[in-house]
Scaffold this motif. Structure first.
Motif, short mmCIF file in Angstrom:
data_model
loop_
_atom_site.label_atom_id
_atom_site.label_comp_id
_atom_site.label_asym_id
_atom_site.label_seq_id
_atom_site.Cartn_x
_atom_site.Cartn_y
_atom_site.Cartn_z
N UNK A 33 1.04 -1.24 0.02
CA UNK A 33 -0.18 0.10 -0.03
C UNK A 33 0.74 1.33 0.00
N UNK A 34 0.41 2.36 -0.38
CA UNK A 34 1.30 3.64 -0.63
C UNK A 34 1.41 3.98 1.01
N UNK A 35 2.73 4.51 1.20
CA UNK A 35 3.29 4.72 2.42
C UNK A 35 2.63 6.08 2.99
N UNK A 36 2.49 6.99 2.03
CA UNK A 36 2.05 8.43 2.23
C UNK A 36 0.69 8.24 3.15
N UNK A 37 -0.23 7.40 2.83
CA UNK A 37 -1.32 7.38 3.72
C UNK A 37 -1.41 7.14 5.00
N UNK A 38 -0.37 6.19 5.22
CA UNK A 38 -0.09 5.74 6.82
C UNK A 38 0.79 6.74 7.27
N UNK A 88 -0.99 12.98 11.85
CA UNK A 88 -2.22 13.63 12.27
C UNK A 88 -2.54 12.96 13.72
N UNK A 89 -2.39 12.00 14.16
CA UNK A 89 -2.47 11.29 15.47
C UNK A 89 -1.39 11.93 16.40
N UNK A 90 -0.24 12.05 15.92
CA UNK A 90 0.68 12.66 16.77
C UNK A 90 0.37 14.05 17.16
N UNK A 91 -0.07 15.07 16.04
CA UNK A 91 -0.36 16.14 16.45
C UNK A 91 -1.50 16.26 17.36
N UNK A 92 -2.55 15.62 17.33
CA UNK A 92 -3.93 15.19 17.78
C UNK A 92 -3.56 15.15 19.20
N UNK A 101 -0.86 15.91 21.00
CA UNK A 101 -0.53 16.93 21.73
C UNK A 101 -1.45 18.20 21.54
N UNK A 102 -2.57 17.85 21.13
CA UNK A 102 -3.77 19.18 21.06
C UNK A 102 -3.83 19.82 19.96
N UNK A 103 -3.06 19.75 19.00
CA UNK A 103 -2.77 20.27 17.67
C UNK A 103 -3.99 19.73 16.62
N UNK A 104 -5.06 20.29 16.63
CA UNK A 104 -6.08 19.79 15.59
C UNK A 104 -5.59 20.22 14.37
N UNK A 105 -5.08 21.42 14.18
CA UNK A 105 -4.43 22.21 12.92
C UNK A 105 -3.08 21.97 13.17
N UNK A 106 -2.14 21.30 12.35
CA UNK A 106 -0.91 21.29 12.59
C UNK A 106 0.08 22.35 12.04
#
Length: 159
Positions: free
Chosen positions: A22-27, A33-37, A39-44
């Protein structure tokens, strides 16, 4: 000539077949996005464009660490000596951040003292080596001159 059959779709309740590429970009996007979320950053973009928002002087000594959307508290990791001075300018920093976000999201800026890692500068391009020697296979090449000069240049860069 036989037609190729499409892959079998899993039945409801059956797990899909694993081991397919599968393409790596999707993962990578989901993981980021999970790492930013976390830390509380919905908008990175606040983290990714920190140097544009805060300015080069502040971004060199401080970076955002956590953001609590409900309370509006932005926690910033700052160098130990700079945290005290940045606390005096916290209102102006909050105004800059809110102006960038386009809404009043940050109500309070909290500073945590610690070592701020500097971004790694990109590697400098390699300098070309010396001219290849006369016994080098490049000199024995009998072909177009443009290709021969390109091969010589490549040999210099590789050495």
């Amino acid at each position: 000539m036989a037609r190729r059959q499409p892959p079998k779709q899993p039945e409801p309740g059956e797990t899909p077949r694993r081991g397919r590429a599968t393409p790596v970009g999707g993962d990578a996007s989901e993981a980021a996005h999970a790492a930013f979320a976390r830390a509380g950053f919905i908008d990175p973009t606040l983290v990714l464009r920190w140097s544009e928002i805060a300015g080069p002087e502040i971004s060199r000594i401080a970076r955002p660490l956590r953001f609590e959307e409900k309370s509006g508290i932005l926690t910033i990791l700052a160098e130990p000596g700079a945290a005290l001075f940045l606390a005096h300018d916290s209102r102006q920093l909050a105004e800059r951040i809110n102006a960038y976000l386009g809404r009043s999201a940050v109500t309070k800026v909290k500073f945590v003292q610690g070592a701020v890692s500097q971004p790694v500068p990109p590697p400098k391009p390699a300098k070309p080596g010396t001219e290849p020697k006369g016994d080098d296979p490049v000199y024995k090449y009998r072909g177009p001159d443009a290709l021969k000069s390109a091969l010589k240049s490549l040999a210099r860069w590789r050495s």
